[in-house]
Design a protein around this motif. Sequence first.
Motif, PDB file in Angstrom:
ATOM      1  N   PRO A  96       0.809  -1.238   0.000  1.00  0.00           N
ATOM      2  CA  PRO A  96       0.000   0.000   0.000  1.00  0.00           C
ATOM      3  C   PRO A  96       0.835   1.277   0.000  1.00  0.00           C
ATOM      4  N   GLU A  97       2.056   1.206   0.541  1.00  0.00           N
ATOM      5  CA  GLU A  97       2.858   2.430   0.609  1.00  0.00           C
ATOM      6  C   GLU A  97       3.325   2.915  -0.765  1.00  0.00           C
ATOM      7  N   LYS A  98       3.226   2.082  -1.783  1.00  0.00           N
ATOM      8  CA  LYS A  98       3.626   2.486  -3.137  1.00  0.00           C
ATOM      9  C   LYS A  98       2.497   3.206  -3.885  1.00  0.00           C
ATOM     10  N   TRP A  99       1.320   3.231  -3.292  1.00  0.00           N
ATOM     11  CA  TRP A  99       0.170   3.883  -3.924  1.00  0.00           C
ATOM     12  C   TRP A  99       0.029   5.296  -3.371  1.00  0.00           C
ATOM     13  N   THR A 100      -0.419   6.219  -4.207  1.00  0.00           N
ATOM     14  CA  THR A 100      -0.763   7.565  -3.755  1.00  0.00           C
ATOM     15  C   THR A 100      -2.199   7.525  -3.219  1.00  0.00           C
ATOM     16  N   ARG A 101      -2.381   7.964  -1.980  1.00  0.00           N
ATOM     17  CA  ARG A 101      -3.705   7.853  -1.341  1.00  0.00           C
ATOM     18  C   ARG A 101      -4.327   9.235  -1.113  1.00  0.00           C
ATOM     19  N   ILE A 102      -5.594   9.324  -1.469  1.00  0.00           N
ATOM     20  CA  ILE A 102      -6.360  10.560  -1.259  1.00  0.00           C
ATOM     21  C   ILE A 102      -7.609  10.191  -0.463  1.00  0.00           C
ATOM     22  N   ASP A 103      -7.771  10.751   0.725  1.00  0.00           N
ATOM     23  CA  ASP A 103      -8.953  10.458   1.543  1.00  0.00           C
ATOM     24  C   ASP A 103     -10.197  11.078   0.910  1.00  0.00           C
ATOM     25  N   LEU A 104     -11.312  10.381   1.045  1.00  0.00           N
ATOM     26  CA  LEU A 104     -12.570  10.829   0.445  1.00  0.00           C
ATOM     27  C   LEU A 104     -13.601  11.130   1.532  1.00  0.00           C
ATOM     28  N   ASP A 105     -14.378  12.156   1.304  1.00  0.00           N
ATOM     29  CA  ASP A 105     -15.503  12.485   2.188  1.00  0.00           C
ATOM     30  C   ASP A 105     -16.780  12.042   1.473  1.00  0.00           C
ATOM     31  N   VAL A 106     -17.320  10.896   1.879  1.00  0.00           N
ATOM     32  CA  VAL A 106     -18.477  10.335   1.178  1.00  0.00           C
ATOM     33  C   VAL A 106     -19.744  11.172   1.382  1.00  0.00           C
ATOM     34  N   ASN A 107     -19.711  12.083   2.364  1.00  0.00           N
ATOM     35  CA  ASN A 107     -20.872  12.946   2.599  1.00  0.00           C
ATOM     36  C   ASN A 107     -20.780  14.264   1.830  1.00  0.00           C
ATOM     37  N   ASP A 108     -19.706  14.408   1.061  1.00  0.00           N
ATOM     38  CA  ASP A 108     -19.515  15.628   0.280  1.00  0.00           C
ATOM     39  C   ASP A 108     -19.363  15.244  -1.195  1.00  0.00           C
ATOM     40  N   PRO A 109     -20.474  15.174  -1.940  1.00  0.00           N
ATOM     41  CA  PRO A 109     -20.406  14.739  -3.341  1.00  0.00           C
ATOM     42  C   PRO A 109     -19.447  15.567  -4.186  1.00  0.00           C
ATOM     43  N   ALA A 110     -19.327  16.866  -3.904  1.00  0.00           N
ATOM     44  CA  ALA A 110     -18.437  17.722  -4.694  1.00  0.00           C
ATOM     45  C   ALA A 110     -16.980  17.324  -4.489  1.00  0.00           C
ATOM     46  N   GLN A 111     -16.594  17.090  -3.211  1.00  0.00           N
ATOM     47  CA  GLN A 111     -15.209  16.668  -2.930  1.00  0.00           C
ATOM     48  C   GLN A 111     -14.934  15.303  -3.539  1.00  0.00           C
ATOM     49  N   LEU A 112     -15.934  14.414  -3.458  1.00  0.00           N
ATOM     50  CA  LEU A 112     -15.806  13.064  -4.003  1.00  0.00           C
ATOM     51  C   LEU A 112     -15.559  13.130  -5.512  1.00  0.00           C
ATOM     52  N   ALA A 113     -16.387  13.918  -6.197  1.00  0.00           N
ATOM     53  CA  ALA A 113     -16.264  14.033  -7.651  1.00  0.00           C
ATOM     54  C   ALA A 113     -14.933  14.664  -8.049  1.00  0.00           C
ATOM     55  N   GLN A 114     -14.517  15.683  -7.291  1.00  0.00           N
ATOM     56  CA  GLN A 114     -13.257  16.362  -7.605  1.00  0.00           C
ATOM     57  C   GLN A 114     -12.071  15.409  -7.433  1.00  0.00           C
ATOM     58  N   ALA A 115     -12.089  14.619  -6.360  1.00  0.00           N
ATOM     59  CA  ALA A 115     -10.993  13.677  -6.116  1.00  0.00           C
ATOM     60  C   ALA A 115     -10.913  12.614  -7.215  1.00  0.00           C
ATOM     61  N   LEU A 116     -12.097  12.144  -7.668  1.00  0.00           N
ATOM     62  CA  LEU A 116     -12.112  11.067  -8.663  1.00  0.00           C
ATOM     63  C   LEU A 116     -11.679  11.539 -10.044  1.00  0.00           C
ATOM     64  N   GLU A 117     -11.621  12.860 -10.241  1.00  0.00           N
ATOM     65  CA  GLU A 117     -11.127  13.374 -11.524  1.00  0.00           C
ATOM     66  C   GLU A 117      -9.664  12.997 -11.753  1.00  0.00           C
ATOM     67  N   LYS A 118      -8.973  12.620 -10.681  1.00  0.00           N
ATOM     68  CA  LYS A 118      -7.557  12.285 -10.811  1.00  0.00           C
ATOM     69  C   LYS A 118      -7.327  11.047 -11.684  1.00  0.00           C
ATOM     70  N   VAL A 119      -8.373  10.199 -11.840  1.00  0.00           N
ATOM     71  CA  VAL A 119      -8.181   9.002 -12.676  1.00  0.00           C
ATOM     72  C   VAL A 119      -7.981   9.379 -14.145  1.00  0.00           C
ATOM     73  N   GLY A 120      -8.273  10.635 -14.476  1.00  0.00           N
ATOM     74  CA  GLY A 120      -8.085  11.084 -15.850  1.00  0.00           C
ATOM     75  C   GLY A 120      -6.776  11.829 -16.069  1.00  0.00           C
ATOM     76  N   GLU A 121      -5.909  11.893 -15.050  1.00  0.00           N
ATOM     77  CA  GLU A 121      -4.661  12.643 -15.178  1.00  0.00           C
ATOM     78  C   GLU A 121      -3.686  11.971 -16.151  1.00  0.00           C
ATOM     79  N   VAL A 122      -2.904  12.793 -16.813  1.00  0.00           N
ATOM     80  CA  VAL A 122      -1.937  12.292 -17.806  1.00  0.00           C
ATOM     81  C   VAL A 122      -0.554  12.858 -17.519  1.00  0.00           C
ATOM     82  N   ARG A 123       0.422  12.243 -18.188  1.00  0.00           N
ATOM     83  CA  ARG A 123       1.799  12.766 -18.194  1.00  0.00           C
ATOM     84  C   ARG A 123       2.247  12.870 -19.634  1.00  0.00           C
ATOM     85  N   HIS A 124       3.249  13.699 -19.909  1.00  0.00           N
ATOM     86  CA  HIS A 124       3.823  13.795 -21.246  1.00  0.00           C
ATOM     87  C   HIS A 124       5.267  13.311 -21.173  1.00  0.00           C
TER      88      HIS A 124
END
Length: 659
Positions: free
Chosen positions: A128-156
Amino acid sequence: MSFNEQFDQHGAWRREFALRLKLLAEWMKDHDLLDAAVEERLQRLETQVRSDKVMVAFVAEFSRGKSELINAIFFAGYGRRIMPASAGRTTMCPTELGYDADVPPCLRLLPIETRLQTQALMEWRMVPEKWTRIDLDVNDPAQLAQALEKVGEVRHVTQDEARALGFWHDNSPDDNPLVGPDGLIEVPRWRHALINIAHPLLKQGLVILDTPGLNAIGAEPELTVSLIPQAHAVVFILAADTGVTKSDLSIWREHLITEGNTTDARLVVLNKIDTLWDALSTPEQVQAQIDRQRATSAEILGLPESQVIPVSAQKGLVAKVTADMALLQASQLPALELALAQGVMGPRQKILRTAVDAGIAELRVEAGRAMHIRRRDLAEQMIELRGLRGKNVSVIKHMRSRIEQEQTEFAASGAKIHAVRSVHLKLLREIFHLLSTPTLKAELAELTAALKQPGIKLGVKKAYGQTFSRLREGLQKAQLCSGEIQAMLTVSFQKLNADFSFSLQAPKEPELARYVHDLAQIERSHLQYLGVSNILKLSQAGFSERLMRALATRLRVVYESALGEVELWNKSAASQLDAQLRERRRNFGRRLEAIERIQQAASGLDERIAEIDAQEHVLDELDAKLHALTSHLLGGPLLQAPAHDSPAASVHAAMVAVA
């Protein structure tokens, strides 16, 4: 009933079953019916039911509306989008949504650079220490949605880096990503994402696998050879306005259909039908156009039309959020949810129900055997005591001497039982060796060497075939060994029964044939993956090593499961011997105690006979309770707690009624 509703019912049944099982275990322990084998069988059943997972994989080329469909089916209750679903590519890495009570709500992301190392995805999960972890607030849909946007991140990255990561192939330039004006290539920032949230469906065992497009699937062998083949259902998404494109067909043929596999668990969604809604066309004309696309898609993919379902995920989500029932019906989302319920939950419940019924039936037999021994011992004591009525002191004294002699002779049975166990364990060692990790590693050595050869590996399919032939032979040898042990146990138990009046019965032999079937499925998924398009990828050392590690990880699970079956079988045989030795020793103690009481008082004989009568009555009650408690767990429709009661309350009421 929609997929969500049926999954809710399935979850209620699983919770209620686990509670009933726990109370059954406590009751059996209170009445000394819980030997080691019965206890392990109960634990396995509880673990199987509590941890039963249903994985639904959503697969599509990018921009087919896959993430929006997941939002519409599972997350409309949040009143907004949770999975990122804007225009363009939003999911760049495979994403698993599930629930683990031991882990706080979080998003874990595995860096794409781990592709440069050989560990399989399953192995990275253990670090688990090799993974980047972001805590989620399941009672805050906006924070949840914003955090999940990271699955679309790219590198060049440079072309050399893209090649090393598996996104650039010199031999297939048409499949390579575009090179930017700066000479760099866009690749995903993350290799895999795990989302852990306490969504009601995820808490009940649903796992959602969201996969990116063709290039990303092909670059991650574990997706095609492990995760997608093990999914209980695959939802393949097309766009209604384009139908089946070339890249769609490549995903379908190369990653979703394997020879010998049925397509029953494959649903095709013709998404974005709202793009065909045209104010200048009549509703009949629009529906005719949708029907044509549906028929054409079914024909190209080789499926019946009933498995191709037209939907508008976007309109379905909007309809659920705004409670617009007319729009929901027009989106045809309920039809897809119904198909998921029938195609996924129905068969899954049937499989689990069959496994549970078999386990409970075997548990009932093993517990019933312990009561049979007690009943037989009581019957022998009753005959013995009734024979003493009206007899003088010398006869009673002689009876005591005879019981003591039987006790001495019985002590000799220990040596015979030890001999049976020694032979049993000696034969078992051969099975343990055949199913051990070192044996599996040795069987894979030739294939590992073939995959490590430099350049194009044209002989790799033959190496796969030979490896799986040896693995099947090993399992078949293990089955033959278990047959020999079963025959030996049957003969040994019969002799012990005859010599010492036991009632031993050889436990049911483990069925290893189903693991041969698992091997066949794994082999098919790998051979399918070794098609022409991936032969070139295998020339890369890192890619072929990742494929090998993925294979070894999946095979290890099969071998460990088979070994667990053998160990339970062994424990069941040993527990029977221990239980009957224990009961026989108690029996001698009770008989000697009865004689002593009879010698001390004339009324002792009648009292002891009355006690045995009472004990037989208690045994009758125990037998009836065991039958009633296990009947609550056997057969019939899936249990569902009343809406006004908790599962615990309904189980408690059932147990009180039985008691």
